[in-house]
Design a protein around this motif. Structure first.
Motif, PDB file in Angstrom:
ATOM      1  N   LEU A  97       6.980   4.588  -7.494  1.00  0.00           N
ATOM      2  CA  LEU A  97       7.529   3.532  -6.919  1.00  0.00           C
ATOM      3  C   LEU A  97       6.721   2.365  -6.718  1.00  0.00           C
ATOM      4  O   LEU A  97       7.366   1.307  -7.045  1.00  0.00           O
ATOM      5  CB  LEU A  97       8.351   4.005  -5.654  1.00  0.00           C
ATOM      6  N   VAL A  98       5.641   2.543  -6.182  1.00  0.00           N
ATOM      7  CA  VAL A  98       4.816   1.300  -6.058  1.00  0.00           C
ATOM      8  C   VAL A  98       4.326   0.597  -7.163  1.00  0.00           C
ATOM      9  O   VAL A  98       4.491  -0.483  -7.285  1.00  0.00           O
ATOM     10  CB  VAL A  98       3.511   1.948  -5.139  1.00  0.00           C
ATOM     11  N   LEU A  99       4.056   1.543  -8.256  1.00  0.00           N
ATOM     12  CA  LEU A  99       3.702   0.965  -9.750  1.00  0.00           C
ATOM     13  C   LEU A  99       4.769   0.078 -10.118  1.00  0.00           C
ATOM     14  O   LEU A  99       4.682  -1.117 -10.538  1.00  0.00           O
ATOM     15  CB  LEU A  99       3.380   2.267 -10.497  1.00  0.00           C
ATOM     16  N   ALA A 100       5.938   0.797  -9.828  1.00  0.00           N
ATOM     17  CA  ALA A 100       7.357  -0.074 -10.468  1.00  0.00           C
ATOM     18  C   ALA A 100       7.628  -1.254  -9.770  1.00  0.00           C
ATOM     19  O   ALA A 100       7.961  -2.274 -10.226  1.00  0.00           O
ATOM     20  CB  ALA A 100       8.469   0.833 -10.345  1.00  0.00           C
ATOM     21  N   PHE A 101       7.356  -1.057  -8.402  1.00  0.00           N
ATOM     22  CA  PHE A 101       7.741  -2.241  -7.524  1.00  0.00           C
ATOM     23  C   PHE A 101       6.673  -3.574  -7.925  1.00  0.00           C
ATOM     24  O   PHE A 101       7.199  -4.487  -7.947  1.00  0.00           O
ATOM     25  CB  PHE A 101       7.285  -1.948  -6.115  1.00  0.00           C
ATOM     26  N   ASP A 130       2.753  -9.103  -5.781  1.00  0.00           N
ATOM     27  CA  ASP A 130       1.547  -9.093  -6.241  1.00  0.00           C
ATOM     28  C   ASP A 130       0.428  -8.968  -5.231  1.00  0.00           C
ATOM     29  O   ASP A 130      -0.792  -8.543  -5.597  1.00  0.00           O
ATOM     30  CB  ASP A 130       1.040 -10.365  -7.033  1.00  0.00           C
ATOM     31  N   GLY A 131       0.524  -9.457  -4.122  1.00  0.00           N
ATOM     32  CA  GLY A 131      -0.210  -9.371  -2.941  1.00  0.00           C
ATOM     33  C   GLY A 131      -0.422  -7.936  -2.400  1.00  0.00           C
ATOM     34  O   GLY A 131      -1.248  -7.604  -1.496  1.00  0.00           O
ATOM     35  N   PHE A 132       0.528  -7.089  -2.649  1.00  0.00           N
ATOM     36  CA  PHE A 132       0.419  -5.686  -2.092  1.00  0.00           C
ATOM     37  C   PHE A 132      -0.672  -4.904  -2.647  1.00  0.00           C
ATOM     38  O   PHE A 132      -0.835  -4.798  -3.864  1.00  0.00           O
ATOM     39  CB  PHE A 132       1.891  -5.034  -2.328  1.00  0.00           C
ATOM     40  N   ASP A 133      -1.375  -4.247  -1.569  1.00  0.00           N
ATOM     41  CA  ASP A 133      -2.662  -3.370  -2.308  1.00  0.00           C
ATOM     42  C   ASP A 133      -2.142  -2.076  -1.338  1.00  0.00           C
ATOM     43  O   ASP A 133      -2.342  -1.821  -0.414  1.00  0.00           O
ATOM     44  CB  ASP A 133      -3.852  -3.952  -1.566  1.00  0.00           C
ATOM     45  N   ALA A 134      -1.875  -1.042  -2.292  1.00  0.00           N
ATOM     46  CA  ALA A 134      -1.631   0.573  -1.939  1.00  0.00           C
ATOM     47  C   ALA A 134      -2.768   1.141  -1.344  1.00  0.00           C
ATOM     48  O   ALA A 134      -2.523   1.933  -0.754  1.00  0.00           O
ATOM     49  CB  ALA A 134      -0.895   1.164  -3.050  1.00  0.00           C
ATOM     50  N   SER A 135      -4.077   0.355  -1.808  1.00  0.00           N
ATOM     51  CA  SER A 135      -5.175   1.147  -1.202  1.00  0.00           C
ATOM     52  C   SER A 135      -5.255   0.708   0.404  1.00  0.00           C
ATOM     53  O   SER A 135      -6.206   1.373   0.992  1.00  0.00           O
ATOM     54  CB  SER A 135      -6.493   0.857  -2.163  1.00  0.00           C
ATOM     55  N   ARG A 136      -4.675  -0.505   0.710  1.00  0.00           N
ATOM     56  CA  ARG A 136      -4.857  -0.609   2.104  1.00  0.00           C
ATOM     57  C   ARG A 136      -3.823  -0.006   2.893  1.00  0.00           C
ATOM     58  O   ARG A 136      -4.000   0.021   4.303  1.00  0.00           O
ATOM     59  CB  ARG A 136      -4.989  -2.294   2.229  1.00  0.00           C
ATOM     60  N   LEU A 186       5.944  -3.027   4.426  1.00  0.00           N
ATOM     61  CA  LEU A 186       6.994  -3.935   4.823  1.00  0.00           C
ATOM     62  C   LEU A 186       7.309  -3.900   6.380  1.00  0.00           C
ATOM     63  O   LEU A 186       7.875  -4.935   6.656  1.00  0.00           O
ATOM     64  CB  LEU A 186       8.442  -2.806   4.340  1.00  0.00           C
ATOM     65  N   VAL A 187       6.900  -3.157   7.138  1.00  0.00           N
ATOM     66  CA  VAL A 187       6.758  -3.093   8.642  1.00  0.00           C
ATOM     67  C   VAL A 187       6.127  -4.178   9.121  1.00  0.00           C
ATOM     68  O   VAL A 187       6.658  -5.158   9.870  1.00  0.00           O
ATOM     69  CB  VAL A 187       6.508  -1.846   9.255  1.00  0.00           C
ATOM     70  N   GLY A 188       4.907  -4.295   8.423  1.00  0.00           N
ATOM     71  CA  GLY A 188       4.073  -5.482   8.839  1.00  0.00           C
ATOM     72  C   GLY A 188       4.707  -6.840   8.499  1.00  0.00           C
ATOM     73  O   GLY A 188       4.887  -7.930   9.360  1.00  0.00           O
ATOM     74  N   ILE A 189       5.393  -6.976   7.275  1.00  0.00           N
ATOM     75  CA  ILE A 189       6.250  -8.090   7.015  1.00  0.00           C
ATOM     76  C   ILE A 189       7.309  -8.321   8.066  1.00  0.00           C
ATOM     77  O   ILE A 189       7.622  -9.443   8.437  1.00  0.00           O
ATOM     78  CB  ILE A 189       6.843  -8.173   5.630  1.00  0.00           C
TER      79      ILE A 189
END
Length: 197
Positions: free
Chosen positions: A24-28, A77-83, A90-93
C-alpha cells in the motif's frame, strides 16, 4: 503492471496480509489513486476522530479529514516509511491540520468581535449624535433671531458667554439670560418628547 502513463501500477486489492502495508505504501508513493482510496478507507475514521474530539464540530472535522488526505496525497513524495508508518504520518498531518483549524477559528472570532465592536458601538454613537444634532437644529429654529445666534455660538462654535457677548455686542447678562431661557425651553420640549414615546 504498468499504467498508461508508464508508471508501475500496484494492485492494492490483490495484496496479501503479510505485504499489505508495504505494498500500500509503495502504491501510495507511486501515485496510484486506488492506494489513496484504500488509505482513506482504512484511516479516515482515525483522522476524523482526532479532529472531532479536538474541534467538537462534526462539519469542521469532516473538512479537516478531507484536507489531511489531500495534503498527504500532494506530499506523498515526502513520506518516508523508514521514519514512520503511513497511519502515523497521517496522524501527524491531522494534528497540524487541526491546529490550523483552531487558529482559523480564533482568527474568525477575533475578526467578528472587532467588527461587532467597531460597527456596533460606532453606529450607536453616530445615530445618537445625529439624532441629537437634528433635535438641536429643530429647537434652534424655533428660537427668535438673537437667542438663535447666541445658542449657535455657544453650542456649535463653543464660545464662552463673554466671547458671545463681545461677538454680538450684547451685555453679558443678556447673553446668559438667552442661554438660560433657551436651555429651559429645550429641556421642557425634550421632556415632552420623552413622555410621548
Amino acid at each position: 503492471m504498468r499504467s498508461p502513463t508508464g508508471r508501475h501500477r500496484y494492485d492494492v486489492t490483490a495484496l496479501t496480509d503479510d505485504d499489505d502495508h508495504a505494498g500500500l505504501v509503495l502504491a501510495f508513493r507511486a501515485g496510484d489513486e486506488r492506494a489513496l482510496a484504500e488509505a482513506y478507507a482504512r484511516w479516515s475514521s482515525l483522522v476524523y476522530t482526532i479532529a472531532v474530539r479536538s474541534l467538537g464540530d462534526p462539519g469542521e472535522a469532516e473538512d479537516v479529514t478531507q484536507k489531511v488526505f489531500i495534503a498527504a496525497w500532494r506530499g506523498r513524495d515526502g513520506f518516508d516509511a523508514s521514519r514512520s508508518p503511513l497511519p502515523a504520518w497521517l496522524v501527524g498531518i491531522a494534528r497540524h491540520t487541526v491546529a490550523d483549524a483552531h487558529e482559523a477559528r480564533s482568527r474568525r472570532r477575533r475578526v467578528e468581535e472587532a467588527v461587532v465592536v467597531d460597527t456596533g458601538l460606532s453606529q450607536a454613537d453616530e445615530s445618537a449624535d445625529i439624532a441629537d444634532r437634528v433635535l438641536m437644529r429643530d429647537e434652534l429654529r424655533r428660537l427668535g433671531p438673537v437667542p438663535q445666534q447666541v445658542m449657535q455660538l455657544a453650542f456649535y462654535d463653543d464660545l464662552t458667554h463673554t466671547q458671545i457677548a463681545d461677538n454680538l455686542g450684547l451685555p453679558l447678562g443678556t447673553v446668559k439670560s438667552h442661554i438660560r431661557r433657551s436651555l429651559s425651553r429645550l429641556r421642557t420640549r425634550l421632556e415632552a418628547n420623552d413622555d410621548t414615546h
